[in-house]
Design a protein around this motif. Structure first.
Motif, short mmCIF file in Angstrom:
data_model
loop_
_atom_site.label_atom_id
_atom_site.label_comp_id
_atom_site.label_asym_id
_atom_site.label_seq_id
_atom_site.Cartn_x
_atom_site.Cartn_y
_atom_site.Cartn_z
N ASN A 68 33.25 40.88 29.42
CA ASN A 68 34.08 39.91 28.73
C ASN A 68 33.42 39.46 27.43
O ASN A 68 32.20 39.56 27.27
N GLU A 69 34.22 38.95 26.52
CA GLU A 69 33.68 38.31 25.34
C GLU A 69 32.83 37.10 25.75
O GLU A 69 33.07 36.50 26.80
N ALA A 70 31.89 36.74 24.91
CA ALA A 70 31.03 35.60 25.23
C ALA A 70 30.68 34.83 23.96
O ALA A 70 30.55 35.41 22.88
N TYR A 71 30.56 33.50 24.12
CA TYR A 71 29.91 32.69 23.11
C TYR A 71 28.44 32.65 23.47
O TYR A 71 28.09 32.43 24.64
N VAL A 72 27.57 32.85 22.49
CA VAL A 72 26.15 32.96 22.81
C VAL A 72 25.32 31.98 21.98
O VAL A 72 25.69 31.60 20.86
N PHE A 73 24.18 31.61 22.56
CA PHE A 73 23.29 30.63 21.96
C PHE A 73 21.84 31.07 22.14
O PHE A 73 21.51 31.77 23.10
N GLY B 51 24.81 32.54 27.46
CA GLY B 51 26.15 33.01 27.17
C GLY B 51 27.16 32.34 28.07
O GLY B 51 26.83 31.94 29.19
N ILE B 52 28.37 32.21 27.59
CA ILE B 52 29.44 31.58 28.37
C ILE B 52 30.77 32.21 27.95
O ILE B 52 30.91 32.73 26.84
N GLN B 53 31.75 32.17 28.82
CA GLN B 53 33.06 32.73 28.52
C GLN B 53 33.68 32.04 27.31
O GLN B 53 33.34 30.90 26.98
N THR B 54 34.64 32.71 26.67
CA THR B 54 35.20 32.19 25.42
C THR B 54 36.52 31.45 25.59
O THR B 54 36.96 30.77 24.66
N ASP C 44 40.41 24.06 25.57
CA ASP C 44 39.94 25.37 25.10
C ASP C 44 39.05 25.22 23.87
O ASP C 44 39.34 25.77 22.80
N VAL C 45 37.97 24.48 24.01
CA VAL C 45 37.11 24.14 22.88
C VAL C 45 36.45 25.38 22.29
O VAL C 45 36.21 26.37 22.98
#
Length: 232
Positions: free
Chosen positions: A79-84, A191-194, A201-202
């Motif tokens: 899945n797509e991810a937001y990453v830090f 990482g976390i789901q988008t 849905d921030v």
């Protein structure tokens, strides 16, 4: 747990519909079954540093020395991810010299490494000085994206560019007890789901990081970070 951070979800739902149609003389029965199964992939990321040889880190690093270090994240999940990236910079109470004139500057509890963040990353925040194992650290959190919105990292993709490309040891003056010291600069990736993070849905880096951080704390640290370091 391996170096990789995994969160697997499998959601299954079954809907069964039975229709019975009757008359005075006979009964006809019909049944229909529909099973709907959703398999939600995984958020799986890998912290990489192509320019950093962890088996042969720099030794006897000199003040003001610059060396390559390029932390980046690859999405190895489905899945797509937001990453830090979270960076902890070690500190010490030391005096430095002016890099141009060599003039001695006053002592201060200051960060021992400096770096320049590459475009495409935005700082989410920083912490107060924290003592870990007898060493003070400043902690910085960076999101992959823009100030207004995180950028989704597609499966198989790697953050480009890396968070930074080089690290520099400050221009410390000798004779302050730092000779032969081992310095560490831990880096952690998250990482976390988008989508569907909240009802709203921030997407902003601060809001997404807060959700991820809250989840980590509430799960007793279930979201495991990855560590890397600098040693001299």
């Amino acid at each position: 747990m391996t170096k990789n951070m995994k969160k697997n979800f499998i959601i299954a739902a079954a809907i069964v519909l039975i229709l019975i149609i009757g008359s005075v003389s006979a009964y006809f029965t019909s049944s229909d079954k529909a099973s709907n199964i959703w398999t939600v992939g995984e958020i799986d990321i890998d912290l990489q540093e192509p320019g950093w040889d962890e088996d042969n880190p720099p030794e006897k690093v000199k003040p003001n020395q610059v060396f390559e270090k390029d932390p980046q994240i690859k999405n190895i999940g489905e899945n797509e991810a937001y990453v830090f990236l979270k960076v902890r910079v070690p500190m010490a109470n030391v005096a430095t010299a002016n890099v141009t004139t060599g003039e001695r500057l006053g002592s201060a509890n200051q960060e021992l490494f400096t770096y320049s963040v590459n475009p495409g990353w935005v700082q989410v925040g920083s912490s107060a000085v924290e003592n870990i194992g007898g060493t003070d650290y400043m902690t910085y959190v960076y999101a992959y994206g823009l100030a207004q919105e995180c950028v989704a990292l597609a499966p198989g993709s790697t953050t480009a560019p890396s968070l930074f490309s080089q690290v520099k040891l400050i221009n410390m003056i000798e004779g302050q007890g730092m000779e032969n010291a081992t310095l560490e600069m831990p880096i952690e990736a998250y990482g976390i789901q988008t989508t569907d993070l909240t009802d709203n849905d921030v997407k902003s880096p601060e809001a997404v990081w807060q959700i991820l951080n809250n989840q980590t704390v509430s799960n007793g640290g279930a979201v495991s970070p990855y560590d890397d370091g600098i040693a001299n």
